[in-house]
Design an enzyme around this catalytic site. Structure first.
Site, short mmCIF file in Angstrom:
data_model
loop_
_atom_site.label_atom_id
_atom_site.label_comp_id
_atom_site.label_asym_id
_atom_site.label_seq_id
_atom_site.Cartn_x
_atom_site.Cartn_y
_atom_site.Cartn_z
N GLY A 1 0.89 -1.21 -0.07
CA GLY A 1 0.05 -0.02 -0.14
C GLY A 1 1.06 1.19 0.00
NE ARG A 2 -2.14 5.07 3.15
CZ ARG A 2 -3.15 4.83 3.42
NH1 ARG A 2 -4.24 5.35 2.54
NH2 ARG A 2 -3.80 3.90 4.36
CB ILE A 3 3.92 2.05 4.57
CG1 ILE A 3 3.08 3.09 5.41
CG2 ILE A 3 5.41 2.16 5.20
CD1 ILE A 3 2.96 2.94 6.75
NE ARG B 1 -7.32 -7.62 1.25
CZ ARG B 1 -8.20 -6.50 1.91
NH1 ARG B 1 -9.21 -7.13 2.79
NH2 ARG B 1 -8.20 -5.43 2.05
CB THR B 2 -6.69 -5.92 -5.13
OG1 THR B 2 -6.27 -4.88 -4.30
CG2 THR B 2 -8.05 -6.21 -5.12
NE ARG C 1 -1.46 -1.19 14.89
CZ ARG C 1 -0.85 -0.38 14.29
NH1 ARG C 1 0.38 -0.09 13.97
NH2 ARG C 1 -1.66 1.01 14.29
CD GLU D 1 3.16 -2.46 20.18
OE1 GLU D 1 2.82 -1.40 20.14
OE2 GLU D 1 3.71 -2.81 19.16
CG HIS E 1 4.54 0.82 17.43
ND1 HIS E 1 3.43 0.09 17.84
CD2 HIS E 1 4.40 1.60 16.33
CE1 HIS E 1 2.56 0.22 16.92
NE2 HIS E 1 2.96 1.31 15.79
CB ILE E 2 10.34 4.26 17.03
CG1 ILE E 2 11.20 3.22 16.47
CG2 ILE E 2 10.38 4.35 18.66
CD1 ILE E 2 12.77 3.56 16.72
N GLY E 3 7.80 3.61 14.40
CA GLY E 3 8.01 3.76 12.90
C GLY E 3 7.61 5.22 12.25
P1 NAP Z 1 -2.31 0.88 3.16
O1 NAP Z 1 -1.83 1.90 2.24
O2 NAP Z 1 -3.79 0.72 3.61
O3 NAP Z 1 -1.60 -0.69 2.77
C1 NAP Z 1 -2.00 -1.61 3.20
C2 NAP Z 1 -1.70 -2.72 2.27
O4 NAP Z 1 -2.02 -3.95 2.91
C3 NAP Z 1 -2.74 -2.65 0.89
O5 NAP Z 1 -2.11 -2.76 -0.25
C4 NAP Z 1 -3.77 -3.65 1.06
O6 NAP Z 1 -4.10 -4.20 -0.08
C5 NAP Z 1 -2.97 -4.99 1.83
N1 NAP Z 1 -3.79 -5.68 2.80
C6 NAP Z 1 -4.79 -5.49 3.29
N2 NAP Z 1 -5.34 -6.85 3.73
C7 NAP Z 1 -4.43 -7.64 3.13
C8 NAP Z 1 -4.62 -9.03 3.19
N3 NAP Z 1 -5.57 -9.78 4.00
N4 NAP Z 1 -3.57 -9.78 2.88
C9 NAP Z 1 -2.90 -9.26 1.81
N5 NAP Z 1 -2.62 -7.78 1.72
C10 NAP Z 1 -3.31 -7.17 2.41
O7 NAP Z 1 -1.62 1.06 4.56
P2 NAP Z 1 -0.37 1.75 4.97
O8 NAP Z 1 -0.75 3.21 5.06
O9 NAP Z 1 0.76 1.16 4.08
O10 NAP Z 1 -0.26 1.17 6.45
C11 NAP Z 1 -0.06 -0.45 6.61
C12 NAP Z 1 0.07 -0.43 8.05
O11 NAP Z 1 1.31 -0.26 8.51
C13 NAP Z 1 -0.96 0.14 9.08
O12 NAP Z 1 -2.29 -0.50 8.65
C14 NAP Z 1 -0.45 0.02 10.34
O13 NAP Z 1 -0.87 -0.95 10.86
C15 NAP Z 1 1.05 -0.07 9.86
N6 NAP Z 1 1.69 1.14 10.49
C16 NAP Z 1 2.82 0.95 11.37
C17 NAP Z 1 3.61 1.93 11.84
C18 NAP Z 1 4.60 1.77 13.00
O14 NAP Z 1 4.74 2.76 13.65
N7 NAP Z 1 5.21 0.62 13.15
C19 NAP Z 1 3.49 3.18 11.41
C20 NAP Z 1 2.57 3.31 10.36
C21 NAP Z 1 1.68 2.22 9.82
P3 NAP Z 1 -5.17 -5.09 -0.71
O15 NAP Z 1 -6.44 -4.36 0.05
O16 NAP Z 1 -5.28 -5.24 -2.08
O17 NAP Z 1 -5.34 -6.25 -0.04
C1 GLV Z 2 1.46 3.22 13.84
O1 GLV Z 2 1.45 2.17 14.23
C2 GLV Z 2 0.05 3.73 12.86
O2 GLV Z 2 -0.64 2.91 12.69
O3 GLV Z 2 0.17 5.13 12.35
#
Ligand code: NAP
Ligand code: GLV
Length: 321
Positions: A157-159, A179-180, A239, A268, A287-289
């Site tokens: 996705g975005r990240i 998934r897509t 997560r 956590e 958890h410092i992403g």
């Molecule tokens: P995003 O743009 O929504 O990307 C999530 C990706 O996961 C999408 O491409 C989605 O594609 C895919 N996905 C969802 N369900 C799935 C499944 N069952 N199987 C395979 N792929 C799947 O979100 P983002 O902004 O990149 O953020 C992603 C995640 O990073 C957040 O939800 C958060 O939990 C985590 N995060 C952590 C930190 C940290 O501090 N560690 C910071 C920011 C974010 P499809 O819908 O096509 O499957």
């Molecule tokens: C951090 O974990 C976030 O989902 O923004």
């Protein structure tokens, strides 16, 4: 009618609040570092019209039914698995998150963690702090190359895309699974779509960036780790709940995979009693992403802007549904 009442579950800097102070009655928890106890939050949120909360708060059905004045829940995170969104929707409460503003910062950290794990940076630093740096030798602290290797991103996705952009700079081959299909990533980043199993089997680095959902809970289990290469490195910045931590610990202990870098955990905060902390081949972060000052300020500002828009009768910038 008085000003809308906003409750903020952690102390945040005054300068971020000042543009909103005139229009809202804002109250917040007194502490920056410690979460508000659940019973106090329950009491404080009773009269609140808007809530700015963190991923440490569990906003479940009981909470939502109790907080009967709420019109918006602004979560200071892009992930919103801490919120029962269906229950909020049922009560017509808007839920917002903080996408985009944290993407690049989180991708930086993901890549830093990948590099630290591959090149054993924490272990290396510790040899100095613990007076264990012996003589230089050919394979002292020899790690794994990153350049020209294969990275498999689960959750492009975005990240995920921002991590893939960094990987391209290291001439890595990029595989992904969603998934897509993500056509943008395929065209712009030459990322190749593969099944989950193929990604596990072919990647030198398996990177989890999927949201925590029912479908992704324990996605990385014993079966998944068995499919990875023995030289494979697992990185999780999404997560903790997407990983079976016992299975991962065992895979690292038995060296059926080489190493893991983790920014997130099931429960956590963890401490040194967590079995993963005993393993040299695990690099663990608290958890410092998204933790750069600028990004954290941008996340809070986005939460406040979302709240403000909703009380002006406008559409929030980043609603989750
Ligand atoms: P995003 O743009 O929504 O990307 C999530 C990706 O996961 C999408 O491409 C989605 O594609 C895919 N996905 C969802 N369900 C799935 C499944 N069952 N199987 C395979 N792929 C799947 O979100 P983002 O902004 O990149 O953020 C992603 C995640 O990073 C957040 O939800 C958060 O939990 C985590 N995060 C952590 C930190 C940290 O501090 N560690 C910071 C920011 C974010 P499809 O819908 O096509 O499957
Ligand atoms: C951090 O974990 C976030 O989902 O923004």
């Amino acid at each position: 009618m008085g000003k809308p009442k906003i409750y903020i579950t952690r102390k945040i800097p005054e300068h971020l609040l000042s543009p909103f102070n005139d229009r809202y009655e804002i109250n917040m928890w007194k502490d920056e570092k410690t979460p508000i106890p659940e019973e106090i939050l329950f009491e404080r949120v009773k009269e609140a019209d808007g809530l700015l909360c963190l991923l440490t708060e569990k906003i479940d059905r009981k909470f939502i039914e109790h907080a009967s004045h709420l019109k918006i829940i602004a979560n200071m995170a892009v992930g919103y698995d801490n919120i029962d969104v269906a229950a909020a929707k049922n009560k017509k409460i808007i839920v917002t998150n903080t996408p985009d503003v944290l993407t690049e910062t989180t991708a930086d950290l993901t890549f830093a963690l990948l590099m630290a794990t591959a090149r054993r940076l924490i272990e290396a630093t510790n040899t100095i702090y613990h007076d264990e740096w012996g003589d230089w030798s050919p394979f002292m602290l020899a790690g794994t190359d990153i350049h020209h290797k294969t990275i498999g991103i689960v959750g492009m996705g975005r990240i995920g895309e921002a991590v893939a952009r960094r990987a391209k700079g290291f001439q890595m081959n990029v595989l992904y699974h969603n998934r897509t299909r993500n056509i943008h990533a395929e065209r712009q980043l030459q990322a190749t779509y593969v099944s989950f199993d193929k990604l596990l089997e072919e990647s030198d680095f398996v990177v989890s960036l999927v949201p925590l959902t029912e479908e992704t809970t324990n996605l990385f289990n014993q079966n998944a780790f068995q499919k990875m290469k023995e030289s494979g490195i697992f990185i999780n910045v999404s997560r903790g709940g997407v990983v079976d931590e016992d299975a991962l610990t065992e895979a690292l202990k038995q060296k059926t995979i080489r190493a893991a870098g983790l920014d997130v955990f099931k429960n956590e905060p963890i401490n040194s009693a967590q079995p993963l902390t005993k393993l040299k081949n695990a690099v663990l972060l608290p958890h410092i992403g998204s933790a750069s000052v600028t990004t954290r300020e941008n996340m809070l500002t986005l939460c406040l802007e979302n709240i403000d828009l909703v009380f002006q009768g406008k559409t929030a910038k980043t609603p989750v549904y």
